[in-house]
Design an enzyme around this catalytic site. Structure first.
Site, PDB file in Angstrom:
ATOM      1  N   ASP A 158      39.473  30.605  39.954  1.00  0.00           N
ATOM      2  CA  ASP A 158      40.764  31.447  39.572  1.00  0.00           C
ATOM      3  C   ASP A 158      41.293  31.184  41.117  1.00  0.00           C
ATOM      4  O   ASP A 158      41.127  31.621  41.947  1.00  0.00           O
ATOM      5  CB  ASP A 158      40.244  32.968  39.802  1.00  0.00           C
ATOM      6  CG  ASP A 158      41.354  33.550  39.207  1.00  0.00           C
ATOM      7  OD1 ASP A 158      42.416  33.270  38.734  1.00  0.00           O
ATOM      8  OD2 ASP A 158      40.988  35.022  39.262  1.00  0.00           O
ATOM      9  N   LYS A 177      30.361  51.032  47.482  1.00  0.00           N
ATOM     10  CA  LYS A 177      30.409  49.597  46.864  1.00  0.00           C
ATOM     11  C   LYS A 177      30.578  48.301  48.328  1.00  0.00           C
ATOM     12  O   LYS A 177      31.510  48.817  49.208  1.00  0.00           O
ATOM     13  CB  LYS A 177      31.448  49.301  46.060  1.00  0.00           C
ATOM     14  CG  LYS A 177      31.723  47.826  45.595  1.00  0.00           C
ATOM     15  CD  LYS A 177      32.926  47.484  44.827  1.00  0.00           C
ATOM     16  CE  LYS A 177      33.081  46.163  44.386  1.00  0.00           C
ATOM     17  NZ  LYS A 177      34.445  45.776  43.929  1.00  0.00           N
TER      18      LYS A 177
END
Length: 711
Positions: free
Chosen positions: A88, A689
């Site tokens: 990407d 996270k």
């Protein structure tokens, strides 16, 4: 008797990993696992593309382990499992990294550095950590073809993306609109709703809030609420964004909500006032024991402020009542400052009266437009109609506004103190930690002007940019949209055929997302990415969407014949020759595509819409673009699509999972994947996270070196 398997007297998984890795390399085990099954039934797997301008993390190891286990299992059961890697390579992560490296901001591009130089830097930057990704892939034993990856900046990949966009354009699923959209001043671009809903984007913040006093005007419109000649009556309206108050042009009430007129005192000045708020919120602002206390005995500073209910209204009774402008910095160009009705007014918090700033809220803009109330719009020196806050997140400076507009509509003395101030301190790189915010400055000003009823700190959930971690604004933007709402029912129907693991993610998180779908904000006002392939006449009356390089070359030929372009542009490119070498002659990025002028049906010039597209469309297009479909591999595409299996973390639910599903539904009326495993997030010991940006991530290389890849 010889041992069939090697025996180890001491278990050293890291050393064993290295031996096996060496063996697989020497024997080319992965390649042979595919070659020997070339004629077997295919098991189609899609690899989600990571960005190689960032280093891999432990969460990548987790997701790749799940992918590898399934793909190896299907290989062992006789399937041919091609596994094509991908990169990407566009979007915000790359651009922000380059800007940091070069010590520039978005505003410098095209000034201190050309767009060409900037994009060339992005092209180099984006593959910076490819070697680390390849090393991780080998160390953990993840089998994927790294030698022939799809790369989203490749011109052939972009050509397929353009083909998909033209397909949607021809189906009338792409349109342009001027709407209020999430906007990141720190990144300098609008954001889509799925970007805004990435995990961690909504954060609890403590902001300064205010209940402001909007003074009712005595005229024919106020007769129905029986305003006395010498009465000081105010509407109470609460906001968590005081910086939007200078752009207020209306107040909204709920038509079926009951409202009360209360006689009391301003708690800051002690002045007697009458106020209107909703009945259900009375106790939030007035203690029941203070009702009918002796008004004559009250003095400023008393904790118990007397009040008395003197009238009750329905929301419809208040509609049309006019009030004085709260902050007289600028005047709207049409009559404003009235009470209107709105279907979203609630009594859960605030006062049941909503402050309306149409330039900074989608619902505000909608109800104001329905009621004929204008937004507070400025004219800048370039002739653009703009909100009071610019795209850097600060109030426009007077020097940047049109002179006639300033002379006719701006209260220069009042506005000068705030002109050029950032509305949120996070946007100001030079702001000191202890500096007062614009919100605080505004509420202090209102307090001194006797226009504040209650000021307090308030913790609430506020959206932040997924890449800069800085708060977003809701901002009026000219944007291109994909009409995903037009296929909402089909998206939901096809989702029900997908085998989700866990099922709750497909039915819950993903399913609810589809049920509450809004149109996809496609365009981005950036430089490094896939350009929007739409050309328009200056008045927007005619548009062309280009779906292939061959089509574009034909258009360029017409432009050359007309004298609009040079015959040397992209000279040497051969349409129909899909080799890498041929496609390297051209560049489908900015600024090359910006130089292309097309010819309208009346012979006039057509210019490209300058926006790029959402980078998530790039990744969602990979089932088609990785094979350069339909220009190549069209005959075998039924064996390459849809995927039998994909897997990524749950944070991709509203990202890659959605864009894959949306594009496949709109283009092929098909699912993009039949089976999906959505793994949970890797958390730190505090339950947050893990993220490289937050410094709480485990280094996967050190971990595998110490413990091996298998544990």
């Amino acid at each position: 008797m010889s041992a069939k398997f090697q025996e180890y007297k001491q278990l050293d998984l890291s050393a064993i990993n290295k031996e096996v890795e060496k063996l697989w390399k020497e024997e080319q085990t992965f390649a042979k696992s595919i070659e020997t099954r070339n004629n077997s039934k295919p098991f189609v797997f899609f690899e989600g593309p990571p960005s190689a301008n960032g280093t891999p993390g432990i969460h990548h190891v987790m997701a790749r382990t799940i992918k590898d286990v399934v793909c190896r299992y299907k290989t062992l059961t006789g399937y041919c499992v091609d596994r094509k890697a991908g990169w990407d390579t566009h979007g915000l992560p790359v651009e922000l990294s380059v800007e940091k490296t070069l010590g520039i901001t978005k505003e410098d591009i095209g000034k201190t550095i050309s767009v060409k130089e900037y994009n060339n830097t992005c092209r180099k930057e984006v593959m910076k950590y490819t070697d680390l990704w390849e090393e991780l892939t080998e160390k953990m034993g993840y089998w994927v073809d790294m030698e022939n990856p799809y790369v989203t900046y490749d011109n052939r990949y972009i050509e397929t993306v353009w083909y998909l966009l033209k397909t949607l354009f021809d189906k009338n699923l792409i349109y342009k609109g001027y709407t209020i959209q999430p906007y990141s001043p720190a990144a300098g671009t609008g954001l889509s709703t799925h970007e805004l809903n990435q995990p961690g984007c909504y954060k609890d913040v403590k902001d300064t809030t205010i209940v402001s006093l909007f003074k009712v005007i005595k005229n024919d419109a106020s007769i129905k609420i029986q305003l006395d000649s010498n009465e000081h009556l105010y509407f109470l309206a609460w906001t968590t964004t005081p910086w939007t108050l200078p752009s207020n042009t209306a107040l909204a009430v709920g038509p079926s909500i009951k409202y009360l007129k209360i006689k009391t005192f301003n708690p800051y000045s002690g002045n007697p006032i009458n106020v209107i708020l909703c009945k259900d919120r009375l106790k939030a602002y007035f203690k029941p024991e203070n009702e009918n206390l002796n008004f004559d005995e009250y003095k400023l500073g008393d904790k118990n402020i007397p009040y008395q209910i003197i009238a009750e209204y329905k929301g419809t009774d208040l509609e049309g009542v006019e009030y004085e402008q709260l902050i007289n910095w600028m005047q709207p160009k049409a009559p404003a400052f009235k009470v209107i009705q709105a279907d979203y007014v609630t009594t859960e918090d605030g006062t049941g009266i909503v402050h309306i700033a149409p330039t900074f809220g989608a619902d505000d803009a909608r109800v104001a437009k329905q009621a004929g109330i204008p937004a507070l719009i400025l004219d800048d020196k370039d002739g653009n109609h703009v909100p009071m806050v610019n795209k850097q997140g600060k109030f426009f400076e007077i020097k940047d506004l049109d002179t006639d507009f300033v002379n006719n509509y701006v209260n220069i003395k009042a506005y000068s103190e705030f002109a050029g101030k950032y509305v949120k301190s996070e946007y100001d790189a030079d702001a000191e930690n202890n500096a007062t915010t614009t919100d605080v400055d505004i509420v202090v000003m209102l307090k001194l002007e006797d226009k504040a009823f209650k000021i307090e700190k308030y913790i609430h959930n506020y959206p932040h940019c997924w890449r800069t971690d800085k708060p977003i604004l809701y901002y009026p933007l000219d944007s291109w949209f994909i009409k995903t709402t037009a296929v909402k029912d089909r998206l939901i129907e096809l989702n029900q055929t997908i085998n989700w693991k866990p099922k709750s993610t497909g039915e819950g998180r993903f399913g609810k997302w589809l049920e509450n779908l809004v149109d996809w904000n496609l365009s981005r006002s950036r430089y490094w990415g896939t350009p929007l392939p739409i050309w328009s006449t200056e008045d927007g009356g005619e548009r062309k969407c280009i779906g292939s390089v061959a089509e574009l070359m034909e258009e360029i030929k017409m432009s050359v014949d007309k004298g609009y372009m040079s015959a040397k542009f992209w000279k040497g490119f051969e349409s129909g020759n899909y080799s890498k070498e041929n496609y390297e002659i051209i560049d489908l990025h900015r600024p090359d595509v910006d130089e292309i002028i097309l010819v309208a049906s009346d012979g006039s010039k057509m210019f490209r819409e300058t926006d790029l597209i959402d980078v998530w469309f790039d990744s969602g297009a990979m089932p088609y673009a990785q094979w350069h479909w339909p220009f190549e591999n069209s005959d075998s595409f039924d064996k390459l699509f849809p995927a039998d299996f994909i897997a990524e973390g749950v944070d991709q639910t509203r990202g890659w999972f959605f864009t894959l599903h949306a594009i496949a539904t709109m283009v092929s009326d098909s699912v993009s994947y039949k089976n999906i495993i959505s793994n949970g997030l890797v958390l730190d010991k505090e339950g947050n996270k893990m993220s490289k940006r937050h410094g709480n991530a485990v280094d996967p290389f050190k971990t595998m070196e110490k413990y091996g890849a298998d544990p």
